[in-house]
Design an enzyme around this catalytic site. Structure first.
Site, PDB file in Angstrom:
ATOM      1  N   HIS A   1       0.882  -1.170   0.000  1.00  0.00           N
ATOM      2  CA  HIS A   1       0.000   0.000   0.000  1.00  0.00           C
ATOM      3  C   HIS A   1       0.923   1.226   0.000  1.00  0.00           C
ATOM      4  CE1 HIS A   1      -2.786   2.988   1.675  1.00  0.00           C
ATOM      5  NE2 HIS A   1      -3.779   2.162   1.433  1.00  0.00           N
TER       6      HIS A   1
ATOM      7  N   ASP B   1       3.051  -4.034   7.940  1.00  0.00           N
ATOM      8  CA  ASP B   1       1.851  -3.229   7.742  1.00  0.00           C
ATOM      9  C   ASP B   1       0.678  -4.189   7.952  1.00  0.00           C
ATOM     10  OD1 ASP B   1      -0.373  -1.936   6.837  1.00  0.00           O
ATOM     11  OD2 ASP B   1       0.430  -1.474   4.846  1.00  0.00           O
TER      12      ASP B   1
ATOM     13  N   GLN C   1      -4.464  -4.737   7.154  1.00  0.00           N
ATOM     14  CA  GLN C   1      -5.444  -5.695   6.619  1.00  0.00           C
ATOM     15  C   GLN C   1      -5.367  -7.048   7.320  1.00  0.00           C
ATOM     16  OE1 GLN C   1      -7.755  -4.917   4.409  1.00  0.00           O
ATOM     17  NE2 GLN C   1      -6.996  -2.906   3.814  1.00  0.00           N
TER      18      GLN C   1
ATOM     19  N   LYS D   1     -10.596   0.081  10.347  1.00  0.00           N
ATOM     20  CA  LYS D   1     -10.753  -1.108   9.508  1.00  0.00           C
ATOM     21  C   LYS D   1     -11.148  -2.327  10.345  1.00  0.00           C
ATOM     22  CE  LYS D   1      -7.261   0.291   6.092  1.00  0.00           C
ATOM     23  NZ  LYS D   1      -8.020   0.849   4.975  1.00  0.00           N
TER      24      LYS D   1
ATOM     25  N   CYS E   1      -4.654   2.537  -3.730  1.00  0.00           N
ATOM     26  CA  CYS E   1      -3.452   3.026  -3.051  1.00  0.00           C
ATOM     27  C   CYS E   1      -2.304   2.033  -3.140  1.00  0.00           C
ATOM     28  CB  CYS E   1      -3.731   3.385  -1.586  1.00  0.00           C
ATOM     29  SG  CYS E   1      -4.913   4.702  -1.401  1.00  0.00           S
TER      30      CYS E   1
END
Lengths: 438, 152
Positions: A151, A228, A231, A254, A394
């Site tokens: 991302h 990261d 997600q 999220k 993104c």
């Protein structure tokens, strides 16, 4: 047990028997999912990868804070300040428990993007922060490793760090199947590598990279690893001690929490040694006109009056998810992804960009529809009440890698159902009909 | 369905059979514009005959990648402004911009000025798509400014 979860074991979903689906009643916890869109159509929300909807409990927690306890935490000695501080710190405990961390390792940020920037800026600040911070310092000759599937939030901050310090940015490629290409792992991650910053689950491809192998190699050459996890933490059980990474960043919105709150988790010995990024009030120890000393972590990284209600909301979201069980959330989404791959696979002209099986794969399914631009696909879907994301999500380099301008992306969460996926597949066929390509 | 209001037959025709597409020589100004939210791209060239605002737009050529709205808009625009003076073409551009910013409110688009471009009225109701319709127009404005800068 939450209201929604009561009786979960006894309810058999009308479809998908034998699949590990959560009960459809769960949807009732999310008021927004009851609304209609575009001329009274029921909403089919398939954009949780962008942001998730919020259960009543999270909304209530924020409201209750403002109605009964609102004050600036860690300041003042009055009762409200005490209550606000306690609620804020209790949220930290809930969130820490949720990812297997200790509360002192939880740094509140605005979102995952800010968490990643915090580390990247701390690394460029390390040059002038004294001997303790030396292990974070980067300069010419040093290397930073990312991947082509990042991302922008986990790519641009590292490009910028390299620009500021003269370090070199390198990256893993992507295989045709949408997996991380680790063929040159040992060459890419070497003695010059200072940090490896990788997605823990691709927001476009759904790919979950083999973190253990990468962490082993990085640590063998003395490099740090940042994941990261924007997600992954919302969608699969994550235990930071088992993962072995050094930093993990994720966003609250999220994972059923409010916007404006995120988390950077870091190993305590690293946070202890790391210089601050944003400076100001409440992160200080002693301030004189000549110089300032800083608080220990996590306060060192939380300058200014924090996002208190949002942190409390996120704490409640973590409790809610923990009550349902993240293994069950993950199994639910795995079943949805499997069904999506099957249903989309039946449609001529549809090409899934990313792994074609549910193995090491999360709940993001990106696809192209032959001869219809994703923007136009999305428009027809929206007209039918199916809300997906279109564009490059993104993560522009992924589109370049696959030679496509953009994709249509469906992402799932615990409140999605097989019926939502049927609606998606039907809407894609409608788009083909509308544009005359089927 | 609202879809027909947005995807008028005129738009779909231009999308399937775009006019004036492809990059050509000669040209005095070129601009590359992207829509960062979706990745649509256009490279557009302007060839002017004459100088200043009275110069004639002799050719507009472009290479574009994107959705039907952005592709059709580039086609409609080039067909509309080739042969006009820069001044007239800019006025058409202003009229189109006003239409796009109307958010579907009652603006009476001037069909004599906009011709095929009035078909984009339905697009103005979808804020996320307005940029698609404006991409080529913005690139044209930019390329023309460069062409005029070079000419003076």
């Amino acid at each position: 047990m939450s209201e929604a979860n009561r009786g979960a074991g006894g309810v058999v979903p009308p479809q998908g028997q034998g699949m590990n689906l959560l009960p459809e009643e769960l949807k009732k916890d999310f008021p927004l999912l009851r609304r209609t869109v575009r001329g009274g159509r029921p909403l089919v929300y398939l954009d949780s990868g962008a942001t998730s909807q919020k259960p009543v409990r999270v909304l209530d927690a924020e409201r209750e804070f403002y109605e009964r306890h609102n004050a600036a935490p860690h300041r003042g000695a009055h009762l409200l300040a005490e209550e606000a501080t306690e609620a804020y710190e209790n949220a930290r405990v809930s969130i820490a428990r949720f990812i297997g961390a200790t509360p002192g390792e939880i740094v509140f940020t605005k979102n995952a993007t800010e968490g990643i920037n915090l580390v990247a800026y701390a690394m460029s600040n390390a040059a002038t922060a004294g001997p303790e911070a030396e292990r974070f310092a980067v300069g010419p000759g040093d290397e930073v490793v990312v991947s082509e599937m990042e991302h922008h939030a986990n790519l641009v901050p590292w490009q910028q760090l390299c620009l500021r310090t003269g370090a070199t940015l390198r990256w893993f490629g992507i295989t045709d199947e949408g997996r991380l290409d680790l063929a040159d792992l040992d060459e890419l991650v070497n003695e010059r590598t200072k940090i490896v910053a990788l997605t823990h689950q691709s927001n476009v491809l759904g790919t979950v990279p083999p973190v253990e192998r990468i962490v082993d190699r990085a640590h063998a050459v003395g490099a740090l690893v940042l994941l990261d996890a924007a997600q992954s933490v919302p969608h699969q059980p994550v235990d930071v001690t088992a993962l072995g990474a050094d930093f993990l960043a994720f966003s609250g919105h999220k994972m059923l929490g409010p916007t404006g709150i995120g988390v950077l988790w870091g190993r305590s010995e690293l946070l202890e040694a790391m210089p601050p990024f944003i400076t100001g009030g409440s992160m200080i120890e002693v301030v004189r006109m000549e110089e300032t000393t800083f608080m220990p972590p996590p306060q060192r990284f939380e300058a200014g009056v924090p996002m208190t209600a949002q942190a409390i909301g996120l704490g409640v979201a973590c409790d809610y998810l923990a009550e349902i069980g993240m293994d069950r959330v993950h199994a639910h989404e795995e079943a949805l992804v499997g069904y999506t791959l099957e249903r989309l696979g039946e449609i001529p002209g549809v090409r899934v960009i990313g792994p074609g099986t549910t193995e090491a794969r999360g709940g993001a399914v990106s696809f192209t529809v032959e001869d219809i631009h994703p923007h136009d696909v999305g428009q027809v879907l929206d007209e039918l009440g199916v809300e997906v994301r279109v564009g490059h999500h993104c993560a522009w380099p992924i589109c370049r890698r696959f030679g496509i301008p953009a994709t249509t992306r469906a992402t799932f969460y615990l409140y999605n159902t097989l019926g939502d996926i049927d609606a998606l597949a039907d809407a894609v066929r409608q788009a083909q009909k509308f544009f005359g390509t089927s | 369905m609202q879809l027909e209001a947005m995807y008028q037959e005129v738009i779909l025709d231009h999308y399937r059979n775009p006019l004036h597409k492809g990059l050509r020589e000669p040209f005095e100004g070129e601009a590359h514009h992207v829509n960062p939210t979706c990745g649509d791209e256009v490279t557009l060239r302007v060839h002017l005959d004459g100088e200043g605002q009275d110069a004639t737009v002799a050719d507009v050529s472009y290479d574009a990648m994107g959705c039907s709205i952005s592709q059709a808009s580039a086609s409609v625009m080039s067909d509309l402004i080739i042969g006009k003076s820069v001044k007239e073409a800019m006025a058409v551009g202003e009229e189109f911009l006003a239409l796009m910013q109307s958010r579907g409110q009652d603006v009476e688009p001037d069909e004599d000025v906009l011709e095929d471009a009035i078909a984009f009225a339905g697009v103005s109701k979808y804020p996320a798509r307005i940029k698609c319709a404006l991409l080529a127009w913005m690139a044209w404005k930019d390329a023309t400014a460069r062409a005029l800068g070079e000419a003076s």
